[in-house]
Write an enzyme that holds these catalytic residues in place. Structure first.
Site, PDB file in Angstrom:
ATOM      1  N   GLU A 172       0.826  -1.272   0.110  1.00 44.78           N
ATOM      2  CA  GLU A 172      -0.005   0.048  -0.138  1.00 44.78           C
ATOM      3  C   GLU A 172       0.830   1.259   0.120  1.00 44.78           C
ATOM      4  O   GLU A 172       0.417   2.262  -0.506  1.00 44.78           O
ATOM      5  CB  GLU A 172      -1.012  -0.079   1.240  1.00 44.78           C
ATOM      6  CG  GLU A 172      -2.139   0.717   0.908  1.00 44.78           C
ATOM      7  CD  GLU A 172      -3.428   0.417   1.975  1.00 44.78           C
ATOM      8  OE1 GLU A 172      -3.860  -0.443   1.767  1.00 44.78           O
ATOM      9  OE2 GLU A 172      -3.377   1.128   3.256  1.00 44.78           O
TER      10      GLU A 172
ATOM     11  N   HIS B 252       7.131 -26.920   0.787  1.00 47.15           N
ATOM     12  CA  HIS B 252       6.141 -27.911   0.047  1.00 47.15           C
ATOM     13  C   HIS B 252       5.226 -27.572  -0.603  1.00 47.15           C
ATOM     14  O   HIS B 252       4.234 -28.219  -0.959  1.00 47.15           O
ATOM     15  CB  HIS B 252       5.611 -29.069   1.295  1.00 47.15           C
ATOM     16  CG  HIS B 252       6.912 -29.548   2.131  1.00 47.15           C
ATOM     17  ND1 HIS B 252       7.461 -30.646   1.781  1.00 47.15           N
ATOM     18  CD2 HIS B 252       7.321 -28.881   3.278  1.00 47.15           C
ATOM     19  CE1 HIS B 252       8.442 -30.901   2.713  1.00 47.15           C
ATOM     20  NE2 HIS B 252       8.220 -29.641   3.679  1.00 47.15           N
TER      21      HIS B 252
ATOM     22  N   LYS C  16     -13.142   2.235  -2.688  1.00 45.11           N
ATOM     23  CA  LYS C  16     -13.936   2.426  -1.381  1.00 45.11           C
ATOM     24  C   LYS C  16     -15.093   3.507  -2.027  1.00 45.11           C
ATOM     25  O   LYS C  16     -16.207   3.141  -1.578  1.00 45.11           O
ATOM     26  CB  LYS C  16     -13.193   3.373  -0.330  1.00 45.11           C
ATOM     27  CG  LYS C  16     -12.316   2.506   0.520  1.00 45.11           C
ATOM     28  CD  LYS C  16     -11.808   3.403   1.661  1.00 45.11           C
ATOM     29  CE  LYS C  16     -10.837   2.570   2.640  1.00 45.11           C
ATOM     30  NZ  LYS C  16     -10.202   3.437   3.795  1.00 45.11           N
TER      31      LYS C  16
END
Ligand code: PA5
Length: 467
Positions: free
Chosen positions: A293, A322, A436
């Site tokens: 950000e 893995h 937003k």
């Protein structure tokens, strides 16, 4: 009390043939010095809010405000629920993961030694109801954390909790809330004043993702029984270390420089963050937000389009050996690896003697689990290095409040330097804001109608794009 041992940053696998060369470094020298001087100037002028935070929060007045609140809950409440998202939650999650018992909330009150702490982050109705059904509201305090006070995920969950608490406890509901928010702005302040709800400040000059060492992270940590003074002490020690070191010994400046160089000159546009310790799993999550950000920006401070930033990838050793390691070894050479090594784990698990083991497992005998996980880190880093991959290692003496404080502050300072080296503002987030606004528009919030209209006007998906 003696200070904790300092973190060690081992950069040895960054240099050499196919990796960073003295020519690269030479080309970067002037920029590093400019970034160093800018930070020194801004610290002296008290312009960097996050830099001031450890010292400010360690002031007796600020510590007492949090300690008094937590003390006032004793005997009444045993659970704290943080309602917050992004920078208002990830820091708390990191502190709980690193510095409380792995099963903190499941322990008896006696063994726990602090309150149970849960988080309401995502606005996922199933998670919300699951938590609501697991707590006893009578014994719960809700710490609503939002700097702006308007974030939809937080506001919506707060509103829902508020309604339920008002119905359950018409005369005492306000005692179940504490707000952590901007000292003046936002909707939470006037509401708190109206109903006598306790409030703590998010300093106006500290953005969400840099706010873990303010009441945003410190209050829930204290409630859980974490040594917040140790955290602040470690952070202050790292701040001094960074400011007092010459450029070539400054771990934040040098490492920020390596990241930006690796990206802009060597095509390593991703950063894999891989601690070999479960207690640092959420540090990685916090760091990824801080890095992404702060640095992912279209424009430089001077208006040029730069499209800056590298993509952070969460990994955990040894689990991701893995899972992701095959790609890291043999896939594209476009990643910079950050390993985190813990020198002393809290517990020792010794493997059984040979007589208890099948022949093929005999090699374990005489060793400990700590030795195994450390060997796995060493082996992975070495193997990646043999493939010419770029990496460095951060060594923590142990996972404890003071060492974590150092690590947090180092990450914040490194991100700040990296922003300045890219030429971007690491403290804003215009891209997040846009998303937003569209969401507010869709939810019918006044003043955001034009954002809804834009979405409504977008062409409908073609039939053959819907499978
Ligand atoms: O780092 C940031 O600024 C963001 O991640 C914010 O913390 C997040 O959007 C939540 O904002 P607020 O604290 O205003 O609710």
């Amino acid at each position: 009390m003696t200070a904790a041992k300092p973190l060690v940053f081992d950069l040895s696998t960054c240099f050499g043939r196919g990796r960073v060369t003295s020519k690269h470094l030479k080309s970067f020298e002037k920029m590093l010095i400019a970034a160093k001087e800018r930070v020194e100037r801004e610290v002296a002028e008290e312009k960097l809010g996050f830099w001031k935070a450890p010292e400010l929060q360690a002031k007796p007045k600020n510590l007492a405000a949090m300690a008094n609140l937590v003390a006032s809950w004793q005997g009444h409440y045993d659970t704290l629920v943080v309602v917050g998202i992004g920078g208002s939650a990830l820091g708390t999650r990191m502190l709980l993961n690193a510095l409380t018992h792995r099963y903190h909330n499941e322990l008896s009150a006696e063994k726990r030694g602090g309150m149970k702490v849960y988080l309401l982050e995502n606005d996922d109705p199933d998670s919300f109801e699951a938590l609501w059904s697991a707590i006893d509201p009578l014994k719960t305090v809700f710490n609503v954390i939002s700097k702006s006070g308007t974030t939809a995920e937080t506001a919506s969950q707060f509103a829902t909790v508020l309604q339920r608490m008002r119905k359950l406890y018409p005369n005492s509901w306000s005692e179940h809330f504490v707000f952590t928010t901007d000292p003046e702005k936002g909707v939470l302040r006037p509401f708190a004043a109206q109903h006598g709800i306790a409030c703590l400040d998010v300093p106006p000059d500290v953005g969400g993702r840099f706010s873990v060492l303010t009441p945003v992270g410190l209050l829930p940590a204290l409630a859980a029984g974490i040594d917040i003074q140790g955290l602040l002490k470690g952070a202050a020690a790292m701040s001094r270390r960074i400011l007092e070191a010459p450029a070539e010994r400054n771990p934040a400046l040098r490492i920020a420089g390596l990241h930006v160089l690796a990206d802009t000159a060597m095509g390593k546009n991703m950063v894999v963050v891989m601690p070999y310790a479960d207690g640092l799993r959420d540090w990685t999550e916090w760091f990824c937000q801080l890095w992404a950000e702060s640095l992912g920006k279209r424009s430089a401070e001077d208006g040029r389009e730069v499209r800056a930033g590298t993509t952070p990838i969460k990994a955990l050793g040894a689990i991701d050996q893995h899972s992701q390691m095959q790609l890291y070894m043999e896939g594209p050479d476009d990643k910079f690896f950050v390993f985190l090594h813990v020198e002393a784990f809290e517990k020792k698990v010794r493997f059984p003697g040979k007589k208890y083991l099948p022949d093929e497992l005999n090699y374990l005998s005489g060793h400990t689990m700590q030795e195994l996980i450390q060997a796995e880190l060493k082996a992975s880093r070495f193997a990646l290095s043999r493939q010419g991959r770029l990496s460095y290692e951060i060594r923590l003496p142990k996972i404890a409040a003071e060492t974590l404080g150092q690590l947090i502050f180092w990450a914040e300072a490194t991100t700040c330097y990296a922003g300045y080296l890219y030429g971007v503002n690491p403290f804003d987030q215009p891209g997040v804001e846009l998303g937003k606004k569209f969401a507010y528009g869709l939810m019918g919030r006044e003043g955001f109608e034009k954002f809804k209209q834009k979405i409504d006007k977008a062409p409908a998906p073609k039939e053959d794009h819907l499978l």
